[in-house]
Design a protein around this motif. Sequence first.
Motif, short mmCIF file in Angstrom:
data_model
loop_
_atom_site.label_atom_id
_atom_site.label_comp_id
_atom_site.label_asym_id
_atom_site.label_seq_id
_atom_site.Cartn_x
_atom_site.Cartn_y
_atom_site.Cartn_z
N UNK A 90 2.99 4.01 -8.20
CA UNK A 90 3.02 3.90 -6.75
C UNK A 90 4.31 4.49 -6.17
N UNK A 91 5.40 4.33 -6.88
CA UNK A 91 6.67 4.90 -6.43
C UNK A 91 6.60 6.43 -6.51
N UNK A 117 0.22 6.72 -21.10
CA UNK A 117 1.07 7.58 -20.27
C UNK A 117 0.34 8.86 -19.87
N UNK A 118 -0.44 9.43 -20.78
CA UNK A 118 -1.17 10.65 -20.44
C UNK A 118 -2.18 10.40 -19.32
N UNK A 119 -2.83 9.25 -19.36
CA UNK A 119 -3.77 8.88 -18.30
C UNK A 119 -3.02 8.71 -16.98
N UNK A 120 -1.88 8.05 -17.03
CA UNK A 120 -1.05 7.85 -15.84
C UNK A 120 -0.60 9.20 -15.25
N UNK A 121 -0.19 10.11 -16.12
CA UNK A 121 0.30 11.42 -15.65
C UNK A 121 -0.79 12.23 -14.96
N UNK A 122 -2.02 12.12 -15.44
CA UNK A 122 -3.13 12.82 -14.78
C UNK A 122 -3.30 12.31 -13.35
N UNK A 123 -3.06 11.03 -13.16
CA UNK A 123 -3.20 10.42 -11.83
C UNK A 123 -2.02 10.77 -10.92
N UNK A 140 8.78 15.35 -27.48
CA UNK A 140 9.07 16.17 -26.30
C UNK A 140 8.09 17.33 -26.24
N UNK A 141 7.92 17.99 -27.36
CA UNK A 141 7.01 19.13 -27.45
C UNK A 141 5.57 18.70 -27.12
N UNK A 142 5.13 17.57 -27.70
CA UNK A 142 3.76 17.11 -27.47
C UNK A 142 3.51 16.75 -26.00
N UNK A 143 4.42 16.00 -25.40
CA UNK A 143 4.23 15.59 -24.01
C UNK A 143 4.21 16.81 -23.09
N UNK A 144 5.07 17.76 -23.36
CA UNK A 144 5.08 18.98 -22.54
C UNK A 144 3.76 19.74 -22.69
N UNK A 145 3.30 19.90 -23.92
CA UNK A 145 2.06 20.64 -24.16
C UNK A 145 0.85 19.93 -23.55
N UNK A 146 0.76 18.63 -23.74
CA UNK A 146 -0.41 17.89 -23.25
C UNK A 146 -0.42 17.72 -21.74
N UNK A 147 0.75 17.59 -21.14
CA UNK A 147 0.80 17.32 -19.70
C UNK A 147 0.91 18.60 -18.87
N UNK A 148 1.58 19.62 -19.41
CA UNK A 148 1.84 20.83 -18.64
C UNK A 148 2.90 20.63 -17.56
#
Length: 191
Positions: A90-91, A117-123, A140-148
């Motif tokens: 929400x913030x 977290x990935x679900x949250x990031x999509x939102x 770090x590498x995985x989060x960057x690749x999966x989230x863009x």
Amino acid sequence: MPLLTVGQSVLPAVRKQKDVEAVLATPYTYMVLLGGHLGQLKPLVDLAGQHGKKVLLHADLIDGLKNDEYAAEFLCQSIRPAGLISTRSTVIGRTKKNGLIAIQRLFLIDSDAIEHSYTLLEKTQPDYIEVLPGIMPDMIREVKERSGIPIIAGGLIRTAGDVSNALAAGASAITTSRKELWQNFSTGNEL
């Protein structure tokens, strides 16, 4: 999206006025203010602004203010930092609506938390993601690749090697309260 990390791979993180003043003497544009008392925020953000510095305010760590969308609206409208950092969606949403830099903070504690977290990031679609701890290059590498989404690494970064590893893994920048790392990377030693 504002490019806060262009030319700045280290984001000094500060808690006290004397630490804010220390950043004012550096060539850095952006700094992270790790909370503080509500009554002290506006003077600190204004002081930074008078010196050409921009504050990324950690909304979850402010004393005297509930961490919700109404608090975020108050921070965006009254304190006017360059951006807000928070674990709360929400913030992040309110920060984006106000046109400030929105940084979603994620704690990489276990596989379930990461998947959530990935679900949250999509939102939320923040401008940046701050991952903690920032000393896990593979994550770090995985989060960057999966989230863009560009990554900022924070937490437990203690050495120049930790900085180098995070940046090599794809982090756009790191946050640190260690003044020796601010100095090492502000004097042309950036990678």
